[in-house]
Write a protein that holds these residues in place. Structure first.
Motif, short mmCIF file in Angstrom:
data_model
loop_
_atom_site.label_atom_id
_atom_site.label_comp_id
_atom_site.label_asym_id
_atom_site.label_seq_id
_atom_site.Cartn_x
_atom_site.Cartn_y
_atom_site.Cartn_z
N ARG A 1 0.83 -1.21 0.00
CA ARG A 1 0.00 0.00 0.00
C ARG A 1 0.86 1.25 0.00
O ARG A 1 0.44 2.30 -0.46
CB ARG A 1 -0.89 0.03 1.23
N LEU A 2 2.06 1.16 0.56
CA LEU A 2 2.94 2.31 0.71
C LEU A 2 4.37 1.81 0.71
O LEU A 2 4.65 0.68 1.11
CB LEU A 2 2.64 3.04 2.03
N LEU A 3 5.27 2.66 0.29
CA LEU A 3 6.69 2.33 0.30
C LEU A 3 7.46 3.56 0.71
O LEU A 3 7.22 4.65 0.20
CB LEU A 3 7.12 1.89 -1.11
N ARG A 4 8.35 3.40 1.70
CA ARG A 4 9.17 4.51 2.17
C ARG A 4 10.61 4.34 1.69
O ARG A 4 11.15 3.23 1.74
CB ARG A 4 9.16 4.56 3.69
N PRO A 5 11.23 5.42 1.24
CA PRO A 5 12.65 5.34 0.86
C PRO A 5 13.47 4.76 2.01
O PRO A 5 13.25 5.09 3.18
CB PRO A 5 13.02 6.79 0.56
N GLY A 6 14.38 3.88 1.67
CA GLY A 6 15.24 3.25 2.66
C GLY A 6 14.78 1.86 3.06
O GLY A 6 15.57 1.11 3.64
N GLN A 7 13.54 1.50 2.77
CA GLN A 7 13.07 0.16 3.11
C GLN A 7 13.75 -0.87 2.22
O GLN A 7 13.97 -0.65 1.04
CB GLN A 7 11.55 0.03 2.93
#
Length: 74
Positions: A38-44
């Protein structure tokens, strides 16, 4: 293959990941949706699958197309 999320636009669901050698590889909404995120954060840390552009193949890695982006789990 593992990578690190680099960019992500929630409106278009497109972005890019960085391979462990620092190479950026873009992904489209279809690849994002295939992973069920649903969402993706930079660094994951993510797991990706891709088609085409294998090392040594005609076209080379520039023609890689990410087909799946999902979270890397231990």
């Amino acid at each position: 293959m593992q990578a690190t999320a680099y960019t992500y636009d929630p409106e278009t669901r497109c972005g890019s990941v960085l391979l462990d050698d620092g190479t950026p590889v873009p992904f489209d909404a279809e690849a994002f949706d295939a992973g069920g995120l649903r969402l993706l954060r930079p660094g994951q840390r993510v797991r990706i699958e891709y088609a085409g552009g294998a090392e040594g193949a005609p076209g080379g890695p520039e023609e890689r197309r990410v087909t799946l982006v999902t979270l890397q789990t231990l």
